[in-house]
Design an enzyme around this catalytic site. Structure first.
Site, short mmCIF file in Angstrom:
data_model
loop_
_atom_site.label_atom_id
_atom_site.label_comp_id
_atom_site.label_asym_id
_atom_site.label_seq_id
_atom_site.Cartn_x
_atom_site.Cartn_y
_atom_site.Cartn_z
N GLU A 228 0.84 -1.19 0.00
CA GLU A 228 0.00 0.00 0.00
C GLU A 228 0.88 1.25 0.00
OE1 GLU A 228 -2.95 2.15 3.27
OE2 GLU A 228 -2.58 0.00 3.37
N ASP A 230 0.31 5.14 0.54
CA ASP A 230 -0.62 6.20 0.90
C ASP A 230 -0.10 7.54 0.37
OD1 ASP A 230 -2.26 4.45 2.31
OD2 ASP A 230 -1.07 4.66 4.12
N GLU A 233 -3.29 11.13 3.16
CA GLU A 233 -4.20 10.86 4.26
C GLU A 233 -4.31 12.17 5.01
OE1 GLU A 233 -4.47 6.65 5.77
OE2 GLU A 233 -2.31 7.03 5.82
N HIS A 244 3.86 1.53 2.62
CA HIS A 244 3.70 0.33 3.45
C HIS A 244 4.12 -0.89 2.61
CE1 HIS A 244 1.08 2.11 6.67
NE2 HIS A 244 0.70 2.91 5.69
#
Length: 480
Positions: A228, A230, A233, A244
Site C-alpha cells: 500500500e 498512501d 491521508e 507500506h
C-alpha cells in the site's frame, strides 16, 4: 495507515445483482510527458462491501451485522446464494454520497435514504467497465488536487494505491477452482497493508470467525494483505504520506499470525508493514507547515495541488525506488515539502535512511526496513497498483495516529507521539457522525506522468468553498 476497511472477495460463486444496472461515475485521468498532457475519461466504482447483498430476489443475505442463517447455513452455501447488487447514478449520489464534479469526484461523509444511513465510502478508478486502471509509478509522478475545507479532525480523506488484481480477483478465483462473476465492475478484490479482516466473503466462503457468532460486525478468519502506498491521508488539520511494503507479491489471503493482528499482539509478526514510514510534517517538527489559515505554508482552507514523485536509482524505469518526494502547488506557487527538524533526523522526503533514523528517534519498531523498505515498495509500484479514493472515520483508533496524540497513553512530549493539534476526544465516529454529517472531500485533476510533467506555476484553481461551513459552524469555533 490504521484502517477499518471493508471488502467482498469471493472465489466461489460471487455474482452481480440483477435488479439495478450498475452505473460508474465519470472521472478524468491525465497522462503527461515532456510534450504535455492528454485527458482521457475514466470512471470509478464503489467497493463491494458497501453494496446490497441479497439472494437474487429481495431477501437480504446480510443484515444488522450478521448473515441470514437460512441463506447462509454455512460459509460455502452463503457464497453460492448471495449476490452483490448494482447501483444507479442516483444511488451513488443519494445513498452513498458519491458525486461527479468538474474534473473529479466528491465524497460526502453522511448520507441518508429510506433504507438508513451510510457513513463514508471507498471507490476505485476503472479502465473500462470491468477492469481497474493499473498504475506503474516508478520514475513517475502522481498529481492530484484536493479540497479539504469541510474535513474536520477525526476524518480521513485518503487517496492511495494498493496492489489489487486488475480484474477484481476473478482469475485468482478461477485458479482456486471457483468463480467470481462480479469482479471489478462491482468493486471486488480489495486488499491493503493492514490485512483487513472485515471482508464478508473470501475464497469461496463467508469470512466469519465463529460462524453466526454475534461479533457485530463479524470478525473474519482471513485477512486481505497487499502493499500500500498512501499518497494522501488528511483532514484540514493534519496530513501524511506513507509507503507500506509487504513481504509478498500481489494480493494475499492471510490466516493466523501472518495477518499481524493487533488484538493478538502480533502486529509486527505479519507479512506487511502496518506502521509504514509516515511523513507527517507536524510529527517531524514543522508545526506551521499544514493547517487551516494563511499562517501555514499550505493552507487547507484553500484548494491545493499535491505532487508525489517516485525517484529511482539512476532515474531509470527499471531502477530501485530510492526516494519519495512531495511538493504542493497553491496560489500559483510551488511549495517545497517541509524539512524535518527533530533530533537525529534530517531530510525533506521519504528515503530508507530517513525512515531508519525516524524509527530510532521515535523508539518505533522498524518494520519498514524488515519488509524491504523502498525497494520492496517500488517493486509493488512497478507490478501495477490500483487507485483508491475514500472518506472514512476510524472506530479502532479515532484517527489519533494522524492528527492528535498517539498512542494516547503516552506523554505527548515524547518524540513522535504528537502528530497534530486535534483533541484526543474529537475522533470518535459517533461524535463525528452527529456533529459533521455534511463533511466532504473533493478530489480532482488526477495526473500521472514523467517527472516534472504534471504540475506548474498555475496548476491550481481558486477555492470555490473558502469561508463557509455547510451547517453554519466554523471549524475553528468547534475545536476540530
Amino acid at each position: 495507515m490504521l484502517r477499518v476497511a471493508s471488502v467482498v472477495v469471493c472465489a466461489w460463486a460471487q455474482q452481480g445483482g440483477v435488479h439495478v444496472e450498475e452505473y460508474h461515475p465519470k472521472m478524468p485521468l491525465w497522462n503527461c510527458d515532456s510534450s504535455g498532457c492528454s485527458k482521457k475519461m475514466k470512471s470509478v466504482v464503489l467497493d463491494a462491501n458497501w453494496r446490497w447483498l441479497h439472494n437474487g430476489e429481495y431477501t437480504n443475505c446480510y443484515k444488522d451485522g450478521d448473515f441470514d442463517t437460512t441463506l447462509c447455513p454455512d460459509p460455502v452455501a452463503c457464497a453460492e446464494n448471495c449476490h452483490l447488487e448494482g447501483n444507479s447514478e442516483k444511488q451513488y449520489k443519494s445513498t452513498y454520497g458519491i458525486k461527479e464534479i468538474d474534473d473529479g469526484i466528491q465524497l460526502n461523509f453522511v448520507t441518508k435514504d429510506k433504507y438508513g444511513s451510510n457513513f463514508g465510502s471507498r471507490i476505485y478508478m476503472l479502465d473500462g467497465p470491468d477492469k481497474y486502471e493499473m498504475f506503474k509509478l516508478k520514475n513517475r509522478e502522481f498529481t492530484m488536487s484536493a479540497d479539504m475545507f469541510f474535513m474536520p479532525c477525526g476524518l480521513n480523506g485518503a487517496v492511495y494505491f494498493v496492489e489489487m488484481d486488475a480484474d477484481g480477483g476473478q482469475a485468482r478465483a478461477a485458479a482456486a477452482g471457483g468463480s467470481n462473476q462480479a469482479g471489478a465492475k462491482f468493486g471486488t478484490g480489495y486488499c491493503d497493508a493492514q490485512c483487513p479482516h472485515d471482508m464478508k466473503f473470501m475464497e469461496g466462503k463467508a469470512n466469519v470467525l465463529g460462524w453466526n457468532a454475534s461479533h457485530n460486525p463479524p470478525v473474519g478468519k482471513w485477512g486481505a494483505c497487499c502493499a500500500e502506498m498512501d499518497i494522501w491521508e488528511a483532514n484540514s488539520k493534519a496530513t501524511a504520506y506513507t509507503p507500506h511494503p509487504c513481504s509478498l507479491t500481489g494480493p494475499y489471503t492471510c490466516e493466523g499470525i501472518e495477518c499481524g493482528d493487533n488484538s493478538k499482539e502480533q502486529r509486527y509478526d505479519g507479512v506487511c508493514d502496518k506502521d509504514g514510514c509516515d511523513f507527517n510534517s507536524y510529527r517531524l517538527g514543522d508545526e506551521e507547515y499544514y493547517g487551516r489559515g494563511k499562517s501555514f505554508a499550505v493552507n487547507s482552507r484553500k484548494k491545493m495541488t499535491i505532487v508525489t514523485q517516485f525517484i529511482t536509482e539512476g532515474n531509470r524505469d527499471d531502477g530501485d525506488l530510492i526516494d519519495i518526494r512531495r511538493f504542493y502547488v497553491q496560489d500559483g506557487k510551488v511549495i517545497p515539502n517541509s524539512n524535518i527538524s527533530i533530533a537525529g533526523v534530517t531530510g525533506d522526503s521519504v528515503t530508507d535512511k530517513v525512515c531508519k533514523d525516524m524509527k530510532t528517534a521515535f523508539g518505533d519498531i522498524d518494520d519498514f526496513t524488515h519488509h524491504g523498505g523502498l525497494k520492496a515498495m517500488g517493486e509493488a509500484l512497478d507490478r501495477g497498483v490500483v487507485l483508491v479514493m475514500s472518506l472514512w472515520d476510524d472506530a479502532e483508533a479515532n484517527m489519533l495516529w494522524l492528527d492528535s496524540n498517539y498512542p494516547p497513553n503516552k506523554d505527548p512530549s515524547t518524540p513522535g507521539v504528537n502528530r497534530g493539534t486535534c483533541l484526543t476526544t474529537t475522533g470518535k465516529p459517533a461524535y463525528l457522525r452527529e456533529k459533521y454529517p455534511t463533511a466532504r472531500v473533493k478530489y480532482s485533476k488526477i495526473k500521472v506522468g514523467t517527472l516534472g510533467s504534471t504540475f506548474g506555476q498555475t496548476d491550481d484553481d481558486e477555492d470555490e468553498d473558502d469561508g463557509i461551513w455547510a451547517d453554519n459552524r466554523r471549524l475553528e469555533e468547534i475545536h476540530v
